[in-house]
Scaffold this active site. Structure first.
Site, PDB file in Angstrom:
ATOM      1  N   HIS A 132      21.049 -10.875  41.790  1.00 50.60           N
ATOM      2  CA  HIS A 132      20.500 -11.422  40.543  1.00 50.60           C
ATOM      3  C   HIS A 132      19.474 -12.527  40.770  1.00 50.60           C
ATOM      4  O   HIS A 132      19.237 -13.351  39.885  1.00 50.60           O
ATOM      5  CB  HIS A 132      21.653 -11.904  39.638  1.00 50.60           C
ATOM      6  CG  HIS A 132      22.561 -10.797  39.190  1.00 50.60           C
ATOM      7  ND1 HIS A 132      23.841 -10.989  38.707  1.00 50.60           N
ATOM      8  CD2 HIS A 132      22.355  -9.442  39.157  1.00 50.60           C
ATOM      9  CE1 HIS A 132      24.370  -9.815  38.391  1.00 50.60           C
ATOM     10  NE2 HIS A 132      23.499  -8.861  38.664  1.00 50.60           N
ATOM     11  N   CYS A 201       1.894 -20.888  34.708  1.00 44.82           N
ATOM     12  CA  CYS A 201       1.536 -20.128  35.907  1.00 44.82           C
ATOM     13  C   CYS A 201       0.232 -20.663  36.504  1.00 44.82           C
ATOM     14  O   CYS A 201      -0.791 -20.722  35.810  1.00 44.82           O
ATOM     15  CB  CYS A 201       1.377 -18.657  35.552  1.00 44.82           C
ATOM     16  SG  CYS A 201       0.792 -17.683  36.943  1.00 44.82           S
ATOM     17  N   CYS A 204      -2.546 -17.165  36.744  1.00 46.86           N
ATOM     18  CA  CYS A 204      -3.252 -16.608  35.586  1.00 46.86           C
ATOM     19  C   CYS A 204      -3.566 -17.671  34.537  1.00 46.86           C
ATOM     20  O   CYS A 204      -4.386 -17.424  33.637  1.00 46.86           O
ATOM     21  CB  CYS A 204      -2.445 -15.467  34.958  1.00 46.86           C
ATOM     22  SG  CYS A 204      -0.933 -16.007  34.136  1.00 46.86           S
TER      23      CYS A 204
END
Ligand code: BJW
Ligand code: ZN
Length: 318
Positions: A132, A201, A204
């Site tokens: 996970h 981010c 981007c």
């Protein structure tokens, strides 16, 4: 099925003997780890007592929908858990499992935990599959951007997410003034977070960053799944699977118990709660060791790893 009787937390000698006899001759071994392994390190589990964060069910916050609806709240939850897990220490069970991985070449650990405690116990990386993800991975939430950062231990991840401290009483000393408030408690006010102050981010410049964990409805990491498949198909047999501190309710993780059984594995469950058995139930040659994994696991593995005495913490290097 062998069961530990009378006193939970102690391993009945007959069960210990039969388990260790089997462990000693086993060459292909799996462990499936869950949140209960880290419970005695002070980290809460997902279900049952401790599964609430403020008024929110922890499982409900671990979803892409929750992040889409309220990224500030979800980041507060994860920033808090990153902070708590950094304060926590691996316990003797993490160390015993890491040692078993060094001693038995054919031992693979499948961990559902994202808390970083197994890596910090120096569990060999190639023998530890994080189903996970990790609280310390971050990635871009924008579908078209593949920004991914490993081992980001910045705490708080951005200044706006710093855990608030109790500096309301001017008569208290500096040390007490700096006391962190427990924001998992619904009675403690949660700071408002401006969307613009959430982690962005760097690639981007568009998407919000999100924790690099696997939420419900999301695929598990492809490389992790293919490494496990490769291990499973290397041989027709598996000798043993240890199911440690997990309710074994979440798939595909829980499905590995049945896959192991299908290859002949005997199942040893280590859990505080007798009701938390694998979906296929318990078979005659299985073991259920009832009690705290931090005590029971080192006891069970002692015939291979010896006494766990030294517990160095590879904090921040995992
Ligand atoms: C102690 C102790 C002590 C306490 N000592 N013990 C097949 C059938 C049905 C459903 C599905 C299926 N396949 C897929 C699904 C859907 C879903 C699912 O499984 N749902 C179920 C709830 C029914 N699965 C998924 O969505 C998975 N993705 C997937 O399948 O992708 C393929 C796909 C995609 C799209 C469409 C279709 C297919 C992803 C699952 C991701 C789970 N994510 C979370 C959050 C991770 C990030 C985070 O940490 O925030 O993972 S949810 C949460 O549950 C977390 C845990 O790793 C996981 C398991 O919980 P765990 O560790 O067992 O904790 P608890 O609290 O449940 O149990 C603790 C245990 O410890 C208890 O038993 C205690 O008694 C015990 N204990 N103290 C020993 N001291
Ligand atoms: Zn991005």
């Amino acid at each position: 099925m062998a069961t530990s009787a009378a006193r939970p937390g102690t391993v009945p000698p007959k069960d210990l003997e039969s388990f260790q006899a089997h462990l000693n001759k086993s060459t292909r071994i799996l462990a499936l780890l869950g949140a209960g392994l880290s419970a005695s390190s002070g980290l809460p589990t997902f279900r049952g007592a401790g599964g609430l964060w403020r008024t929110h069910d922890a499982v409900q916050l671990a979803t892409p929908e929750a992040f889409g609806r309220d990224p500030g709240l979800v980041w507060q939850f994860y920033n808090y858990r990153r902070h708590m897990a950094l304060q926590a220490k691996p316990n003797p069970a993490h160390y015993a499992l890491a040692d078993l991985a060094r001693k038995k070449d054919g031992f693979l650990t499948l961990s559902q935990n994202v808390d970083g405690l197994s890596p910090r116990a120096s569990h060999p990386e190639d023998k530890l599959k994080l189903l996970h993800g990790s609280l310390y991975d971050v990635k871009c939430s924008d579908f078209f951007c593949n920004y991914f950062e490993k081992n980001n231990y910045t705490d708080p991840i951005v200044p706006a997410l710093a855990i608030p401290t109790d500096d309301s009483d001017p008569t208290t000393t500096e040390a007490i003034k700096a006391r962190e408030l427990d924001i998992s408690d619904e009675n403690i006010a949660l700071p408002e977070i401006d969307y613009n102050h959430l982690p962005k981010c760097p690639t981007c410049k568009r998407g919000l960053l999100r924790p690099g964990v696997v939420w419900f409805g999301e695929m598990l990491p492809k490389d992790v799944l293919s490494d496990i498949d490769e291990w499973l198909t290397e041989s027709d047999k598996i000798d043993l699977i240890m199911v440690i501190g997990t309710s074994a309710k979440v798939y595909p993780a829980a499905g590995y118990v049945d896959l192991a059984r299908a290859k002949g594995a005997r199942v040893a469950v280590i859990n505080m709660d007798k009701k938390d058995q694998p979906a296929s139930g318990m078979y005659k040659r299985d073991w259920f060791f009832e009690g705290d994994a931090a005590t029971i696991v080192p006891e069970l593995l002692k015939s291979v790893v010896g006494e766990i005495t030294e517990m160095p913490d590879a904090a921040g290097t995992a």
